[in-house]
Design a protein around this motif. Structure first.
Motif, PDB file in Angstrom:
ATOM      1  N   ASN A   1     -15.858   3.727  -8.825  1.00 19.00           N
ATOM      2  CA  ASN A   1     -15.193   4.992  -8.996  1.00 19.00           C
ATOM      3  C   ASN A   1     -13.882   4.649  -8.341  1.00 19.00           C
ATOM      4  N   GLU A   2     -13.116   5.974  -7.781  1.00 18.85           N
ATOM      5  CA  GLU A   2     -11.948   5.828  -7.807  1.00 18.85           C
ATOM      6  C   GLU A   2     -11.499   6.506  -6.461  1.00 18.85           C
TER       7      GLU A   2
ATOM      8  N   PHE B   1       0.897  -1.009   0.301  1.00 18.12           N
ATOM      9  CA  PHE B   1      -0.171   0.142   0.178  1.00 18.12           C
ATOM     10  C   PHE B   1       1.207   0.948   0.002  1.00 18.12           C
ATOM     11  N   THR B   2       0.859   2.149  -0.913  1.00 22.45           N
ATOM     12  CA  THR B   2       1.260   3.205  -1.240  1.00 22.45           C
ATOM     13  C   THR B   2       0.816   4.222  -1.000  1.00 22.45           C
ATOM     14  N   LYS B   3       1.030   5.307  -0.102  1.00 27.89           N
ATOM     15  CA  LYS B   3       0.287   6.738   0.084  1.00 27.89           C
ATOM     16  C   LYS B   3       0.314   7.326  -1.431  1.00 27.89           C
ATOM     17  N   ASN B   4      -0.939   7.827  -1.863  1.00 31.37           N
ATOM     18  CA  ASN B   4      -1.485   8.846  -3.226  1.00 31.37           C
ATOM     19  C   ASN B   4      -0.908   7.678  -4.380  1.00 31.37           C
ATOM     20  N   GLU B   5      -1.673   6.457  -3.840  1.00 34.01           N
ATOM     21  CA  GLU B   5      -1.715   4.852  -5.246  1.00 34.01           C
ATOM     22  C   GLU B   5      -3.110   5.403  -5.404  1.00 34.01           C
ATOM     23  N   ARG B   6      -2.921   4.958  -6.829  1.00 34.55           N
ATOM     24  CA  ARG B   6      -5.061   5.291  -7.156  1.00 34.55           C
ATOM     25  C   ARG B   6      -5.677   4.008  -7.261  1.00 34.55           C
ATOM     26  N   VAL B   7      -7.085   3.383  -6.960  1.00 34.38           N
ATOM     27  CA  VAL B   7      -7.888   2.693  -6.948  1.00 34.38           C
ATOM     28  C   VAL B   7      -8.542   3.121  -7.421  1.00 34.38           C
ATOM     29  N   TYR B   8      -8.984   1.227  -7.267  1.00 34.91           N
ATOM     30  CA  TYR B   8     -11.080   1.483  -7.747  1.00 34.91           C
ATOM     31  C   TYR B   8     -11.338   1.063  -7.106  1.00 34.91           C
TER      32      TYR B   8
ATOM     33  N   MET C   1      -7.317   3.675   5.407  1.00 34.10           N
ATOM     34  CA  MET C   1      -7.740   4.635   4.462  1.00 34.10           C
ATOM     35  C   MET C   1      -7.590   5.323   2.998  1.00 34.10           C
ATOM     36  N   MET C   2      -8.435   5.152   2.776  1.00 32.34           N
ATOM     37  CA  MET C   2      -8.506   6.074   1.143  1.00 32.34           C
ATOM     38  C   MET C   2      -9.810   7.714   1.218  1.00 32.34           C
ATOM     39  N   GLN C   3      -9.115   8.159   0.141  1.00 35.47           N
ATOM     40  CA  GLN C   3      -9.684   9.407  -0.269  1.00 35.47           C
ATOM     41  C   GLN C   3     -10.732   9.357  -1.497  1.00 35.47           C
ATOM     42  N   ALA C   4     -11.630   9.058  -0.901  1.00 41.66           N
ATOM     43  CA  ALA C   4     -13.113   8.893  -1.596  1.00 41.66           C
ATOM     44  C   ALA C   4     -14.600   9.024  -1.457  1.00 41.66           C
ATOM     45  N   PRO C   5     -15.188   8.763  -2.362  1.00 43.06           N
ATOM     46  CA  PRO C   5     -16.772   8.645  -1.895  1.00 43.06           C
ATOM     47  C   PRO C   5     -17.482   7.809  -1.845  1.00 43.06           C
ATOM     48  N   VAL C   6     -17.037   7.055  -0.633  1.00 40.35           N
ATOM     49  CA  VAL C   6     -17.931   6.144  -0.114  1.00 40.35           C
ATOM     50  C   VAL C   6     -18.815   6.450   0.199  1.00 40.35           C
ATOM     51  N   TYR C   7     -20.286   5.724   0.061  1.00 38.94           N
ATOM     52  CA  TYR C   7     -21.410   6.220   0.612  1.00 38.94           C
ATOM     53  C   TYR C   7     -22.483   4.934   1.102  1.00 38.94           C
ATOM     54  N   LYS C   8     -23.237   4.702   1.739  1.00 37.22           N
ATOM     55  CA  LYS C   8     -24.202   3.739   2.633  1.00 37.22           C
ATOM     56  C   LYS C   8     -23.877   3.175   0.917  1.00 37.22           C
ATOM     57  N   GLY C   9     -24.400   2.115   1.039  1.00 41.12           N
ATOM     58  CA  GLY C   9     -24.582   0.911   0.311  1.00 41.12           C
ATOM     59  C   GLY C   9     -23.364   0.353  -0.014  1.00 41.12           C
ATOM     60  N   ASN C  10     -22.135   1.327  -0.131  1.00 41.51           N
ATOM     61  CA  ASN C  10     -20.402   0.623  -0.518  1.00 41.51           C
ATOM     62  C   ASN C  10     -20.358  -0.257   0.652  1.00 41.51           C
ATOM     63  N   SER C  11     -20.843  -0.576   1.792  1.00 39.30           N
ATOM     64  CA  SER C  11     -19.903  -1.471   2.453  1.00 39.30           C
ATOM     65  C   SER C  11     -20.411  -2.661   1.838  1.00 39.30           C
ATOM     66  N   GLY C  12     -19.107  -3.975   1.759  1.00 41.02           N
ATOM     67  CA  GLY C  12     -18.624  -4.786   1.203  1.00 41.02           C
ATOM     68  C   GLY C  12     -17.783  -4.905  -0.222  1.00 41.02           C
ATOM     69  N   SER C  13     -17.726  -3.650  -0.965  1.00 46.01           N
ATOM     70  CA  SER C  13     -17.316  -3.082  -2.227  1.00 46.01           C
ATOM     71  C   SER C  13     -15.899  -3.912  -2.330  1.00 46.01           C
ATOM     72  N   PRO C  14     -15.430  -4.202  -3.321  1.00 47.78           N
ATOM     73  CA  PRO C  14     -13.685  -4.698  -3.342  1.00 47.78           C
ATOM     74  C   PRO C  14     -12.999  -3.409  -4.405  1.00 47.78           C
ATOM     75  N   VAL C  15     -11.763  -3.057  -3.087  1.00 46.52           N
ATOM     76  CA  VAL C  15     -11.017  -2.121  -3.383  1.00 46.52           C
ATOM     77  C   VAL C  15     -10.217  -2.943  -4.411  1.00 46.52           C
ATOM     78  N   LEU C  16      -9.849  -2.348  -5.715  1.00 46.57           N
ATOM     79  CA  LEU C  16      -8.695  -2.748  -6.824  1.00 46.57           C
ATOM     80  C   LEU C  16      -8.135  -1.370  -7.061  1.00 46.57           C
ATOM     81  N   ASP C  17      -6.756  -2.515  -7.167  1.00 51.73           N
ATOM     82  CA  ASP C  17      -5.238  -1.984  -7.549  1.00 51.73           C
ATOM     83  C   ASP C  17      -5.609  -1.924  -9.381  1.00 51.73           C
ATOM     84  N   GLU C  18      -4.169  -1.150  -9.814  1.00 53.56           N
ATOM     85  CA  GLU C  18      -4.089  -0.806 -11.155  1.00 53.56           C
ATOM     86  C   GLU C  18      -4.594  -1.866 -12.019  1.00 53.56           C
ATOM     87  N   LYS C  19      -3.851  -3.043 -11.343  1.00 52.72           N
ATOM     88  CA  LYS C  19      -4.042  -4.774 -11.781  1.00 52.72           C
ATOM     89  C   LYS C  19      -4.890  -4.886 -12.009  1.00 52.72           C
TER      90      LYS C  19
END
Length: 265
Positions: free
Chosen positions: A195-196, A175-182, A214-232
């Motif tokens: 989203n990203e 986990f690299t700080k400022n790395e982009r994830v989806y 922690m990630m800076q991202a628009p997470v809202y109700k209903g996102n619980s259980g969402s997978p976080v994906l790397d660039e690969k």
């Protein structure tokens, strides 16, 4: 330290949801009446006046929000999702992301095997009387809770069948700080929203045995259980909550995928 929260108060967003839902409901009723050859009932003048007054107020409030709508993060993510969903890789990932329903609530999950293993949050399925998951292209299936890890808010469901689309789990991600994830999920009244976000740093929550990310991202109700994906396109974590953390403000929280690996060994 602020405690993580599963649901946020989203007054403006929920208002927009209500407007859209009522519009869809009215259109559906009108369509049904036309199919049945019925003409709309005539209303008395006073009833008509009340309806038009309510419509005017609703229109005025909606119009007032139009000047803000593209600055509201919960609407901005729709624009981002449209852009990301045009990518072939995101389209492929979305096929494995499901809606998890208990009948009274919904959340997100994702398949991790072609024979129907689905990962979600424990709080999504806690005390559920019935469980079902909906795959975007394969439809709805009954599900059974087969593993539960409430101490880290994770659960594994089993759907009967085969040849399900599945996501690949990262084995030992860095986990690299400022790395982009989806991330892909079913926030608010929407489904299959991509989203990203930007990785921040780890944090240890009160009464939790494992550090979370922690990630800076628009997470809202209903996102619980969402997978976080790397660039690969590999899953590096599972979203479960949000919280306020200085100096970042409101952040999304996810359980690192290695935690799930260790629990299932």
């Amino acid at each position: 330290m602020h405690k993580p929260t599963i649901e946020e108060d989203l007054t403006e967003e929920e208002f927009i949801e209500l407007v859209l839902a009522e519009q869809q409901k009215a259109l559906a009723e009108d369509r049904q009446q036309r199919i049945q050859g019925k003409k709309p009932k005539k209303q008395r003048p006073i009833v008509k006046w009340i309806i038009w007054s309510m419509a005017f107020v609703l229109f005025f409030n909606t119009f007032a929000l139009l000047f803000q709508i593209y600055t509201i993060p919960a609407i901005e993510f729709l624009k981002v999702s449209t852009r990301l969903s045009a990518q072939e890789d995101i389209q492929l990932y979305k096929k494995a992301v499901v809606e998890v329903s208990t009948g009274s609530s919904k959340g997100t999950g994702f398949a991790i095997s072609h024979d129907g293993l689905v990962v979600t949050n424990d709080h999504v399925v806690d005390n559920a009387q019935t469980l079902s998951v909906v795959f975007p292209e394969k439809g709805i299936f009954e599900a059974e809770l087969v593993e539960s890890y409430p101490e880290v808010d994770l659960a594994v469901l089993q759907v009967q069948g085969d040849d399900f689309p599945a996501l690949e789990l990262a084995q030992n991600p860095s986990f690299t700080k400022n790395e982009r994830v989806y991330f892909i999920g079913n926030p608010l009244a929407f489904t299959g929203i991509a989203n990203e976000g930007i990785l921040l740093e780890t944090t240890l929550l009160e009464d939790w045995p494992e550090t979370v990310m922690m990630m800076q991202a628009p997470v809202y109700k209903g996102n619980s259980g969402s997978p976080v994906l790397d660039e690969k396109g590999q899953v590096i974590g599972i979203i479960f909550a949000t919280m306020k953390k200085e100096p970042y403000g409101r952040v999304g929280l996810f359980v690192p995928i290695q935690v799930l690996h260790n629990l299932r060994q």
